[in-house]
Design an enzyme around this catalytic site. Structure first.
Site, PDB file in Angstrom:
ATOM      1  CG  HIS A 182     -14.207  14.437  99.503  1.00 13.67           C
ATOM      2  ND1 HIS A 182     -13.535  15.634  99.531  1.00 13.67           N
ATOM      3  CD2 HIS A 182     -14.472  14.138 100.798  1.00 13.67           C
ATOM      4  CE1 HIS A 182     -13.399  16.042 100.781  1.00 13.67           C
ATOM      5  NE2 HIS A 182     -13.961  15.156 101.577  1.00 13.67           N
ATOM      6  CB  CYS A 276     -14.803  20.860  96.065  1.00 16.01           C
ATOM      7  SG  CYS A 276     -14.468  19.225  95.512  1.00 16.01           S
TER       8      CYS A 276
HETATM    9  C1  LIG Z   1     -14.259  16.937  95.602  1.00 11.66           C
HETATM   10  N1  LIG Z   1     -13.556  17.295  96.776  1.00 11.66           N
HETATM   11  C2  LIG Z   1     -12.262  16.808  96.884  1.00 11.66           C
HETATM   12  C3  LIG Z   1     -14.148  18.019  97.769  1.00 11.66           C
HETATM   13  N2  LIG Z   1     -15.363  17.915  97.988  1.00 11.66           N
HETATM   14  N3  LIG Z   1     -13.422  18.843  98.536  1.00 11.66           N
HETATM   15  C4  LIG Z   1     -12.132  19.324  98.251  1.00 11.66           C
HETATM   16  C5  LIG Z   1     -11.332  19.408  99.491  1.00 11.66           C
HETATM   17  C6  LIG Z   1      -9.908  19.798  99.219  1.00 11.66           C
HETATM   18  C7  LIG Z   1      -9.170  20.122 100.483  1.00 11.66           C
HETATM   19  N4  LIG Z   1      -7.829  20.534 100.149  1.00 11.66           N
HETATM   20  C8  LIG Z   1      -9.107  18.930 101.416  1.00 11.66           C
HETATM   21  O1  LIG Z   1      -8.228  18.089 101.237  1.00 11.66           O
HETATM   22  O2  LIG Z   1      -9.931  18.841 102.311  1.00 11.66           O
END
Ligand SMILES: CN(C)C(=N)NCCC[C@H](N)C(=O)O
Length: 287
Positions: A182, A276
Site C-alpha cells: 500500500h 493500517c
Molecule cells: C500499510 N498497509 C499495508 C495497510 N494499510 N494495510 C495492511 C494490510 C495487511 C494485510 N495482511 C493485507 O495484506 O491486506
C-alpha cells in the site's frame, strides 16, 4: 424511548495530521497468516502470529489512544476474517464523506460488511463504492489533494471514479513498486510541509511530484521493512511509532514531534502498522 437521542457522528477528515477524535480499530483476536497475501507475510509464514502477544500489544495501543483523548470504536472480530485488525483498508473518510469499498483480496472480502453494519447501527451514512477496487492504505488526504497509490489492491478505474465523485478535490495517482503493498508503506504525510517516504519504491517522476509539495524525510530499507512510514499522527505534533524504528523516531524528534512509542511488532508481521490498524472517522482542524 429517550426524549433526546444522541446525534450520529458526522465523519470528517481533511488531513493525515489533524487532531484525531474518533477512530475505528479491531482486536487481532483471530489474526493469523492463513494465506500469504503480501511480501512481509512471506517472511513470517512459518513463525506465525502469537495471538496473545498481538492482543496484548493491541490493547496497549488502544489504551494509549484513549489516554490521548481519542475515542476508539472496536469492530467485532470474526473468526472468518484473519486480517481484520487492519481496519485502515476497509474504508476512508474524505471531507464529510465516509467511503466503503470492496476489498481487493479474496481473503479479506467481507470485512467491509462489518464496518457497514456498525455504520448503519450508528445511523452514520456512508458512500458505498460498489465494484471499486480501492483500499484505504492507498489513500492519503491533505486538504484539497487526495493521493492514491496505484497498487495491487487499488486500480486506476477506482481512482478515476473517486475523482468523479469528488470534483472539488485533486485526486492524484501515485504509482509505486507493487511489492510494497500500500502507498502508506512507503509514503505518509505528517504535516502540511513534511512527509516520510521510502525513495526506492518510486521513480524519479513520483519523487519530484511529492518533493514539489513536501520536505521528504527518508526512511531506510531496514526501517521500511518494519513499516517506518506507517506511523499514525494524532495531531498536536504527536505521532505513534514503533520503538524499533529509531532512525525515523530520531528524525521526527529532531523536528519537534512527540513520539508515542508502542511495540506492536507482533502485528506488523502480517504487513501493517499503526496507520493500517486505524480508520479515522473524525479528525478536526483544531491543531
Ligand atoms: C500499510 N498497509 C499495508 C495497510 N494499510 N494495510 C495492511 C494490510 C495487511 C494485510 N495482511 C493485507 O495484506 O491486506
Amino acid at each position: 424511548m429517550a426524549l433526546f437521542s444522541k446525534a450520529p457522528t458526522k465523519p470528517f477528515a481533511r488531513s493525515e495530521y489533524d487532531v484525531l477524535r474518533q477512530v475505528i480499530l479491531c482486536k487481532p483476536e483471530y489474526m493469523t497468516i492463513r494465506d500469504v497475501i503480501n511480501e512481509t507475510q512471506k517472511k513470517f509464514k512459518n513463525e506465525g502470529i502469537h495471538i496473545e502477544l498481538a492482543m496484548a500489544q493491541h490493547k496497549q495501543f488502544v489504551e494509549k489512544l484513549k489516554e490521548h483523548n481519542v475515542e476508539v470504536i472496536l469492530l467485532p472480530a470474526l473468526k472468518m476474517f484473519p486480517e481484520q485488525v487492519f481496519t485502515r483498508d476497509i474504508g476512508f473518510t474524505m471531507g464529510h464523506i465516509l467511503f466503503v469499498a470492496e476489498m481487493a483480496n479474496k481473503l479479506r472480502q467481507g470485512e467491509e460488511e462489518v464496518l457497514k453494519g456498525w455504520l448503519e447501527q450508528q445511523d452514520i451514512s456512508y458512500f458505498n463504492l460498489r465494484r471499486d477496487q480501492i483500499e484505504g492504505g492507498d489513500v492519503l488526504i491533505d486538504g484539497q489533494t487526495i493521493y492514491v497509490g496505484l497498487s495491487d489492491r487499488t486500480n486506476q478505474q477506482a481512482i478515476d471514479h473517486l475523482q468523479s465523485i469528488l470534483p472539488h478535490y485533486n485526486v492524484v495517482t501515485v504509482p509505486f513498486i507493487e511489492k510494497y503493498l500500500h502507498l502508506d508503506c512507503v509514503f505518509n504525510i505528517i504535516s502540511p510541509t513534511e512527509a516520510l517516504y521510502y525513495p526506492h519504491a518510486f521513480t524519479q517522476k513520483e519523487i519530484d511530484l511529492l518533493a514539489s509539495r513536501y520536505e521528504l524525510i527518508e526512511v531506510s530499507e531496514e526501517e521500511q521493512f518494519t513499516l517506518g512510514t506507517n506511523v499514525l499522527s494524532i495531531g498536536h505534533k504527536k505521532i505513534f511509532s514503533l520503538p524499533v524504528n529509531q532512525k525515523v523516531n530520531d528524525q521526527l524528534r529532531s523536528r519537534g514531534y512527540e513520539i508515542i512509542e508502542v511495540d506492536i511488532t507482533e502485528i506488523i508481521k502480517s504487513g501493517g502498522s499503526f496507520r493500517c490498524c486505524t480508520m479515522p472517522v473524525v479528525r478536526d482542524g483544531d491543531k
